[in-house]
Design an enzyme around this catalytic site. Structure first.
Site, PDB file in Angstrom:
ATOM      1  N   SER A 157       0.692  -1.216   0.181  1.00 50.60           N
ATOM      2  CA  SER A 157      -0.074  -0.152  -0.122  1.00 50.60           C
ATOM      3  C   SER A 157       0.988   1.356   0.069  1.00 50.60           C
ATOM      4  O   SER A 157       1.934   1.358   0.348  1.00 50.60           O
ATOM      5  CB  SER A 157      -0.937   0.146   1.258  1.00 50.60           C
ATOM      6  N   LYS A 158       0.409   2.370  -0.453  1.00 53.61           N
ATOM      7  CA  LYS A 158       1.085   3.368  -0.722  1.00 53.61           C
ATOM      8  C   LYS A 158       1.462   4.175   0.642  1.00 53.61           C
ATOM      9  O   LYS A 158       2.411   5.210   0.544  1.00 53.61           O
ATOM     10  CB  LYS A 158       0.533   4.621  -1.775  1.00 53.61           C
ATOM     11  N   ARG A 159       1.038   3.806   1.548  1.00 55.09           N
ATOM     12  CA  ARG A 159       1.328   4.200   2.981  1.00 55.09           C
ATOM     13  C   ARG A 159       2.779   3.783   3.396  1.00 55.09           C
ATOM     14  O   ARG A 159       3.536   4.422   4.131  1.00 55.09           O
ATOM     15  CB  ARG A 159       0.371   4.029   4.090  1.00 55.09           C
TER      16      ARG A 159
END
Ligand code: GLU
Length: 463
Positions: free
Chosen positions: A250-252
């Site tokens: 995930s881009k987090r």
């Protein structure tokens, strides 16, 4: 004829690394068999579209060398390749299924569906459409004639649905466990399930290689193929990429768009090479190979079911290998391309032997070598109490006639001795004075490249 495709939805900024990994397999299988690789844009979920996402995605895929034989950009015999431009085709196919009694109209209101679902959940039953409209077809037809809004639902057969997946094996699901899937929504847009099957068939896709998140939808697709009387493509569901901690990418946590890695100065060859290793390994266990070789050896039956770990640290390591394979000249060209023309090319090429073992991506170059191009604007140590040391250094350096690394080194060692300083401490001060930083490429060589006047100037301003 082998025809493969990716069917990304433009719901992100750019192309996701997971999509690139899937694209690679599809591309390789098509090319290996002299077939075609197609890019189709699945843009029917209008609410999730990101402006400009499609353009960037197609551009990045091109940049990575995964060029499509047919796509919205280059067209092809089955255009359009954007689903939002094919609405009439889906409607016509949904209606054809109604005629075949494999689908039916449904006019249930969202409220009714919601109440039904809540009741089923309370009774611990699988939430599923209760076929109210299927059981009242005459009334439903009348209401539609009078202008009622409707959707078209697939009539899920009460039998076993069976298919083979190259990666997952023989799969059997009972139709009674599946919902009567909506095929066409009330706004005239198809759902993914209808559109993907219609397009894969009309575009003569022979192999559907896609992420495992679509495996649970495949029985519905199989029902659709059978309802239309169409032959099934070969299915292969690949495993999703994971973070090193096994969580979903995930881009987090880390960048997920391929272009973000390219922007860091990861080479596209290295990114391709690394992503090829996601859920597949080279038959000879090789870690480094190019796209052509991958095309030669890839086979969907070798796709692994274990979750591949996408580790940016490993990607950087691999990119470092690519960096070190380049000649000084070629690496210089790449660095200049990356940092721009404001940096004199002769200096760039002189610095490369000092840093090629140390940089893993082009982004690492300037933080390490910026001092070759401009004096430090800040210092990692406070040098103001060290004026006496700087004074000595200045005088010693001004006497060096042959400005070569070993000469500079010898004179500086002597100076450290004269000052009765430990080498470590002395050279740390000198390094900070010249480069601004406690970490730098080898100092004597760096000073040789900088030249005597520049080095003297950098010491002088500290006096
Ligand atoms: N539109 C789907 C996606 O965004 C495509 C799935 C498929 O390949 O069938 O991944």
């Amino acid at each position: 004829m082998v025809r493969t495709r990716i069917a990304p939805s433009p719901t992100g900024e750019d192309v996701h690394v997971g999509t690139v990994a899937t694209a690679l397999m599809n591309y390789a299988w098509a090319k290996k068999n002299g077939g075609q690789f197609i890019i189709r844009i699945e843009d029917t979920d209008r609410s999730r579209m990101v402006a400009g996402g499609e353009e960037r995605m197609l551009q990045t895929l091109n940049q990575l060398g995964l060029t499509a034989d047919e796509s919205p950009l280059v067209g092809g015999p089955y255009q359009p390749y954007r689903q939002s431009q094919r609405l009439a085709i889906y409607k016509q196919h949904a209606e054809a299924l109604i005629k075949k009694k494999q689908a039916y109209y449904c006019i249930c209101s969202p409220q009714r569906l919601d109440e039904m679902r809540k009741k089923q959940q309370a009774e611990k039953r699988i939430p599923k459409y209760d076929r109210h409209c299927f059981n009242h077809q005459a009334e439903v037809s009348n209401q539609i004639k009078n202008g009622a809004q409707y959707v078209i639902r697939l009539l899920m057969p009460d039998r076993e649905i069976v298919f083979d997946d190259v990666v997952r094996g023989h799969i059997v699901v009972h139709g009674s466990n599946l919902d009567d899937q909506v095929l066409l929504k009330s706004d005239g847009f198809p759902t993914y399930h209808l559109a993907v099957v219609v397009d894969d068939h009309l575009m003569q896709i022979s192999h559907v290689i896609r992420g495992e998140e679509w495996l649970s939808s495949t029985p519905k697709h199989v029902v659709l193929y059978e309802a239309f009387g169409w032959e099934l493509p070969v299915f292969a569901h690949t495993s999703l990429l994971r973070n090193p901690d096994k969580s979903k990418l995930s881009k987090r946590k880390n960048p997920v768009w391929a272009s973000q890695y390219l922007a860091q100065g990861i080479f596209s060859e290295a990114l391709i090479n690394y992503l090829a290793l996601m859920g597949w390994s080279h038959p000879k266990g090789k870690e480094i190979f190019d796209l052509q070789e991958y095309v030669r050896v890839f086979d969907p039956k070798d796709i692994q079911t274990s979750a591949p770990v996408f580790d940016p640290v490993k990607l950087e390591w691999l990119n470092g290998m690519y960096i070190r394979e380049l000649s000084i000249k070629d690496l210089g060209l790449r660095i200049t391309q990356y940092i721009g023309d404001n940096y004199p090319k002769d200096i760039v090429s002189q610095t490369i032997p000092l840093v090629r073992e140390r940089i893993k991506k082009l982004e690492d170059y300037l933080p390490l070598c910026g001092f070759f191009y401009k004096p430090p604007d800040k210092y990692a140590l406070d040098l103001s109490p060290k004026k006496a040391v700087m004074e000595k250094i200045y005088h010693a350096l001004s006497k060096v006639t042959d400005w070569k690394a070993d000469q500079i080194g010898a004179v500086m060692l002597q100076t450290a001795q004269d000052l009765q300083m430990r080498n470590g401490e002395f050279f740390m001060l000198l390094r900070v004075a010249i480069t601004g930083s406690k970490i730098s490429p080898p100092l004597n060589e760096s000073m040789e490249i900088l030249g005597k006047p520049t080095c003297l100037k950098r010491i002088k301003i500290l006096l």
